[in-house]
Design a protein around this motif. Structure first.
Motif, PDB file in Angstrom:
ATOM      1  N   ALA A   1     -79.393  66.090  25.188  1.00 35.48           N
ATOM      2  CA  ALA A   1     -78.857  67.206  24.410  1.00 35.48           C
ATOM      3  C   ALA A   1     -79.385  68.536  24.942  1.00 35.48           C
ATOM      4  CB  ALA A   1     -79.216  67.041  22.929  1.00 35.48           C
ATOM      5  N   LEU A   2     -80.668  68.590  25.243  1.00 33.19           N
ATOM      6  CA  LEU A   2     -81.237  69.830  25.778  1.00 33.19           C
ATOM      7  C   LEU A   2     -80.568  70.214  27.092  1.00 33.19           C
ATOM      8  CD1 LEU A   2     -85.022  69.275  24.998  1.00 33.19           C
ATOM      9  CD2 LEU A   2     -83.445  70.859  23.873  1.00 33.19           C
ATOM     10  N   ALA A   3     -80.163  69.219  27.868  1.00 34.42           N
ATOM     11  CA  ALA A   3     -79.487  69.507  29.135  1.00 34.42           C
ATOM     12  C   ALA A   3     -78.157  70.218  28.906  1.00 34.42           C
ATOM     13  CB  ALA A   3     -79.268  68.212  29.916  1.00 34.42           C
ATOM     14  N   ASP A   4     -77.550  70.027  27.735  1.00 34.74           N
ATOM     15  CA  ASP A   4     -76.295  70.716  27.439  1.00 34.74           C
ATOM     16  C   ASP A   4     -76.470  72.233  27.481  1.00 34.74           C
ATOM     17  OD1 ASP A   4     -74.676  68.430  26.953  1.00 34.74           O
ATOM     18  OD2 ASP A   4     -75.571  68.237  24.960  1.00 34.74           O
ATOM     19  N   LEU A   5     -77.645  72.707  27.104  1.00 35.91           N
ATOM     20  CA  LEU A   5     -77.875  74.150  27.030  1.00 35.91           C
ATOM     21  C   LEU A   5     -77.774  74.808  28.405  1.00 35.91           C
ATOM     22  CD1 LEU A   5     -80.820  74.222  24.468  1.00 35.91           C
ATOM     23  CD2 LEU A   5     -78.400  74.699  24.029  1.00 35.91           C
ATOM     24  N   ALA A   6     -78.057  74.047  29.460  1.00 35.60           N
ATOM     25  CA  ALA A   6     -77.987  74.614  30.806  1.00 35.60           C
ATOM     26  C   ALA A   6     -76.560  74.957  31.206  1.00 35.60           C
ATOM     27  CB  ALA A   6     -78.594  73.635  31.813  1.00 35.60           C
ATOM     28  N   ASP A   7     -75.578  74.314  30.555  1.00 41.98           N
ATOM     29  CA  ASP A   7     -74.177  74.541  30.901  1.00 41.98           C
ATOM     30  C   ASP A   7     -73.511  75.583  30.011  1.00 41.98           C
ATOM     31  OD1 ASP A   7     -74.252  72.591  32.897  1.00 41.98           O
ATOM     32  OD2 ASP A   7     -73.859  70.988  31.450  1.00 41.98           O
ATOM     33  N   ILE A   8     -74.304  76.214  29.144  1.00 35.77           N
ATOM     34  CA  ILE A   8     -73.735  77.168  28.199  1.00 35.77           C
ATOM     35  C   ILE A   8     -74.062  78.585  28.654  1.00 35.77           C
ATOM     36  CG2 ILE A   8     -73.951  78.037  25.836  1.00 35.77           C
ATOM     37  CD1 ILE A   8     -74.229  75.147  24.957  1.00 35.77           C
ATOM     38  N   PRO A   9     -73.068  79.467  28.761  1.00 35.66           N
ATOM     39  CA  PRO A   9     -73.299  80.827  29.266  1.00 35.66           C
ATOM     40  C   PRO A   9     -73.878  81.750  28.199  1.00 35.66           C
ATOM     41  CG  PRO A   9     -70.985  80.558  28.736  1.00 35.66           C
ATOM     42  CD  PRO A   9     -71.632  79.220  28.486  1.00 35.66           C
ATOM     43  N   ALA A  10     -75.021  81.358  27.664  1.00 38.66           N
ATOM     44  CA  ALA A  10     -75.661  82.134  26.602  1.00 38.66           C
ATOM     45  C   ALA A  10     -77.162  82.092  26.791  1.00 38.66           C
ATOM     46  CB  ALA A  10     -75.291  81.578  25.224  1.00 38.66           C
ATOM     47  N   THR A  11     -77.837  83.094  26.231  1.00 37.64           N
ATOM     48  CA  THR A  11     -79.293  83.181  26.268  1.00 37.64           C
ATOM     49  C   THR A  11     -79.850  82.771  24.909  1.00 37.64           C
ATOM     50  OG1 THR A  11     -79.202  84.997  27.849  1.00 37.64           O
ATOM     51  CG2 THR A  11     -81.246  84.762  26.590  1.00 37.64           C
ATOM     52  N   GLY A  12     -80.869  81.927  24.909  1.00 37.51           N
ATOM     53  CA  GLY A  12     -81.509  81.551  23.663  1.00 37.51           C
ATOM     54  C   GLY A  12     -82.417  82.671  23.163  1.00 37.51           C
ATOM     55  N   ARG A  13     -82.246  83.062  21.917  1.00 34.26           N
ATOM     56  CA  ARG A  13     -83.090  84.083  21.301  1.00 34.26           C
ATOM     57  C   ARG A  13     -83.689  83.521  20.030  1.00 34.26           C
ATOM     58  NH1 ARG A  13     -82.455  88.081  24.616  1.00 34.26           N
ATOM     59  NH2 ARG A  13     -80.416  88.678  25.453  1.00 34.26           N
ATOM     60  N   TRP A  14     -84.789  84.153  19.595  1.00 34.64           N
ATOM     61  CA  TRP A  14     -85.509  83.668  18.425  1.00 34.64           C
ATOM     62  C   TRP A  14     -85.820  84.821  17.491  1.00 34.64           C
ATOM     63  CZ3 TRP A  14     -86.425  78.459  17.946  1.00 34.64           C
ATOM     64  CH2 TRP A  14     -86.242  77.684  19.122  1.00 34.64           C
ATOM     65  N   VAL A  15     -85.687  84.573  16.201  1.00 34.10           N
ATOM     66  CA  VAL A  15     -86.143  85.529  15.193  1.00 34.10           C
ATOM     67  C   VAL A  15     -86.884  84.741  14.124  1.00 34.10           C
ATOM     68  CG1 VAL A  15     -84.225  87.136  15.593  1.00 34.10           C
ATOM     69  CG2 VAL A  15     -84.042  85.421  13.788  1.00 34.10           C
ATOM     70  N   ARG A  16     -87.675  85.468  13.345  1.00 33.57           N
ATOM     71  CA  ARG A  16     -88.419  84.824  12.258  1.00 33.57           C
ATOM     72  C   ARG A  16     -87.839  85.269  10.927  1.00 33.57           C
ATOM     73  NH1 ARG A  16     -92.774  81.826  11.908  1.00 33.57           N
ATOM     74  NH2 ARG A  16     -93.310  82.083  14.099  1.00 33.57           N
ATOM     75  N   SER A  17     -87.646  84.299  10.047  1.00 33.76           N
ATOM     76  CA  SER A  17     -87.240  84.572   8.672  1.00 33.76           C
ATOM     77  C   SER A  17     -88.273  83.928   7.771  1.00 33.76           C
ATOM     78  CB  SER A  17     -85.849  84.011   8.390  1.00 33.76           C
ATOM     79  OG  SER A  17     -85.470  84.236   7.042  1.00 33.76           O
ATOM     80  N   GLY A  18     -89.159  84.752   7.206  1.00 33.86           N
ATOM     81  CA  GLY A  18     -90.295  84.185   6.487  1.00 33.86           C
ATOM     82  C   GLY A  18     -91.134  83.369   7.449  1.00 33.86           C
ATOM     83  N   SER A  19     -91.387  82.115   7.103  1.00 30.84           N
ATOM     84  CA  SER A  19     -92.203  81.260   7.972  1.00 30.84           C
ATOM     85  C   SER A  19     -91.366  80.479   8.972  1.00 30.84           C
ATOM     86  CB  SER A  19     -93.014  80.277   7.123  1.00 30.84           C
ATOM     87  OG  SER A  19     -92.134  79.435   6.386  1.00 30.84           O
ATOM     88  N   ALA A  20     -90.054  80.591   8.898  1.00 29.11           N
ATOM     89  CA  ALA A  20     -89.168  79.804   9.771  1.00 29.11           C
ATOM     90  C   ALA A  20     -88.765  80.588  11.004  1.00 29.11           C
ATOM     91  CB  ALA A  20     -87.925  79.377   8.997  1.00 29.11           C
ATOM     92  N   ARG A  21     -88.783  79.911  12.167  1.00 34.00           N
ATOM     93  CA  ARG A  21     -88.239  80.479  13.391  1.00 34.00           C
ATOM     94  C   ARG A  21     -86.817  79.977  13.553  1.00 34.00           C
ATOM     95  NH1 ARG A  21     -90.409  79.107  18.356  1.00 34.00           N
ATOM     96  NH2 ARG A  21     -89.994  81.143  19.263  1.00 34.00           N
ATOM     97  N   LEU A  22     -85.908  80.918  13.809  1.00 33.89           N
ATOM     98  CA  LEU A  22     -84.487  80.601  13.934  1.00 33.89           C
ATOM     99  C   LEU A  22     -84.027  80.835  15.366  1.00 33.89           C
ATOM    100  CD1 LEU A  22     -83.231  82.418  10.706  1.00 33.89           C
ATOM    101  CD2 LEU A  22     -83.868  80.006  10.942  1.00 33.89           C
ATOM    102  N   HIS A  23     -83.224  79.923  15.861  1.00 32.49           N
ATOM    103  CA  HIS A  23     -82.723  79.977  17.240  1.00 32.49           C
ATOM    104  C   HIS A  23     -81.280  80.451  17.233  1.00 32.49           C
ATOM    105  CE1 HIS A  23     -80.739  77.946  20.787  1.00 32.49           C
ATOM    106  NE2 HIS A  23     -81.687  78.645  21.379  1.00 32.49           N
ATOM    107  N   ILE A  24     -80.944  81.320  18.199  1.00 34.67           N
ATOM    108  CA  ILE A  24     -79.606  81.897  18.310  1.00 34.67           C
ATOM    109  C   ILE A  24     -79.151  81.812  19.759  1.00 34.67           C
ATOM    110  CG2 ILE A  24     -78.218  84.003  18.010  1.00 34.67           C
ATOM    111  CD1 ILE A  24     -81.569  83.974  16.373  1.00 34.67           C
ATOM    112  N   LEU A  25     -77.897  81.448  19.982  1.00 36.24           N
ATOM    113  CA  LEU A  25     -77.282  81.508  21.309  1.00 36.24           C
ATOM    114  C   LEU A  25     -76.545  82.834  21.424  1.00 36.24           C
ATOM    115  CD1 LEU A  25     -75.850  77.887  21.698  1.00 36.24           C
ATOM    116  CD2 LEU A  25     -77.851  78.854  22.845  1.00 36.24           C
ATOM    117  N   ASP A  26     -76.986  83.689  22.334  1.00 32.37           N
ATOM    118  CA  ASP A  26     -76.445  85.036  22.506  1.00 32.37           C
ATOM    119  C   ASP A  26     -75.619  85.074  23.790  1.00 32.37           C
ATOM    120  OD1 ASP A  26     -75.950  87.730  22.842  1.00 32.37           O
ATOM    121  OD2 ASP A  26     -78.053  88.357  22.773  1.00 32.37           O
ATOM    122  N   TYR A  27     -74.312  85.320  23.652  1.00 31.18           N
ATOM    123  CA  TYR A  27     -73.407  85.316  24.796  1.00 31.18           C
ATOM    124  C   TYR A  27     -73.345  86.663  25.509  1.00 31.18           C
ATOM    125  CZ  TYR A  27     -72.045  80.632  23.539  1.00 31.18           C
ATOM    126  OH  TYR A  27     -72.077  79.281  23.298  1.00 31.18           O
ATOM    127  N   GLY A  28     -74.059  87.659  24.998  1.00 35.20           N
ATOM    128  CA  GLY A  28     -74.240  88.909  25.713  1.00 35.20           C
ATOM    129  C   GLY A  28     -73.009  89.805  25.743  1.00 35.20           C
TER     130      GLY A  28
END
Length: 282
Positions: free
Chosen positions: A12-39
């Motif tokens: 599954a992680l290998a799928d991310l290599a084929d996606i034209p997006a950058t992984g970004r992270w933000v924090r909401s309270g104590s949780a870290r959230l992952h976002i795919l940013d297509y720029g």
């Protein structure tokens, strides 16, 4: 017997290599959230997926929108690479979305949500805590107190999750979702086990205890609602009620599609979303 923990297989992680997006992270309270940013430098479009859809499963939608907007697809709390925990209520999900907008310094983004994500988008817009350029809701669950039950049972969701936890493949997914494109069946097989059992159960409970219509009339314009012509989630009666209480909203019926708009009829659903976004302010 304890249930398996959330997992993301190496395949599954290998799928991310084929996606034209950058992984970004933000924090909401104590949780870290992952976002795919297509720029890009166009208006940001924050995409909020459904109850058991990690961000990667919306890639085929996001990459078809990059000439119009800057898509950013969120791994909702308890799915994909984002942390779990919390209450998994609509307002907590809305706080997470507000944290994404603020944390990534998105200036007046558009919001698009599908299913659970559509309910979240409505709450974010109605709360008005972050400035938005507009919202588009894709087949939001309209079940709630005093209304009919959500048409897919919790047991059905948890059964699919258990199958994914044991290890499944696209052929098995195709038995439940025969119309889906093969790549989307493959992604579902590899990524469903990243979803938290607690998150799915709490969200499903929310489908029947939190009323979409408590928020929808307060969603400011511009707003639009897309729904499947054959959807058991947004019925003809539900669409009529949505139009009656929010007369400024643009409603679009996607032909030959059920609840899973983009998976059931990709050309029609993508065409409807693109046309809706074109009408939104730049």
């Amino acid at each position: 017997m304890p249930h398996p923990q959330r997992s993301v297989p190496q395949s599954a992680l290998a799928d991310l290599a084929d996606i034209p997006a950058t992984g970004r992270w933000v924090r909401s309270g104590s949780a870290r959230l992952h976002i795919l940013d297509y720029g890009g430098d166009r208006t940001p479009l924050v995409i909020l997926p459904g109850i058991s859809s990690p961000a990667v499963t919306m890639d085929f939608v996001a990459r078809e929108l990059t000439d119009l907007v800057r898509p950013l697809v969120v791994d909702i709390r308890g799915r994909g690479l984002s942390d779990g925990g919390g209450t998994y209520t609509l307002e907590e999900y809305a706080e997470d979305t507000e944290a994404v907008v603020s944390g990534l310094r998105l200036e007046r983004p558009l919001l698009f949500g599908h299913s659970m994500g559509a309910r979240i988008a409505a709450v974010v817009a109605a709360r008005g805590k972050v400035p938005l350029a507009g919202t588009v809701l894709g087949d939001p669950p309209m079940s709630g107190p005093g209304r009919g039950p959500y048409p897919t049972s919790l047991d059905a969701f948890l059964g699919q999750l258990a199958e994914a936890e044991r290890g499944t493949d696209a052929g098995s997914v195709a038995r439940a979702w025969p119309r889906w494109p093969r790549r989307e069946q493959e992604l579902r097989a590899r990524w469903l086990s990243s979803c938290s059992r607690e998150a799915i159960a709490a969200t499903h409970r929310g489908f029947e205890t939190e009323d979409f219509f408590d928020w929808w009339p307060s969603v400011p314009g511009p707003t639009a609602l897309l729904y499947g012509a054959d959807s058991p989630v947004v019925t003809a009666a539900g669409a009529a009620e949505a139009a009656a209480v929010q007369p400024s909203a643009a409603l679009t019926r996607v032909p030959d599609a059920g609840h899973m708009l983009f998976w059931d009829n990709p050309p029609a659903a993508l065409g409807a979303l693109r046309e809706t976004l074109r009408r939104m302010p730049a």
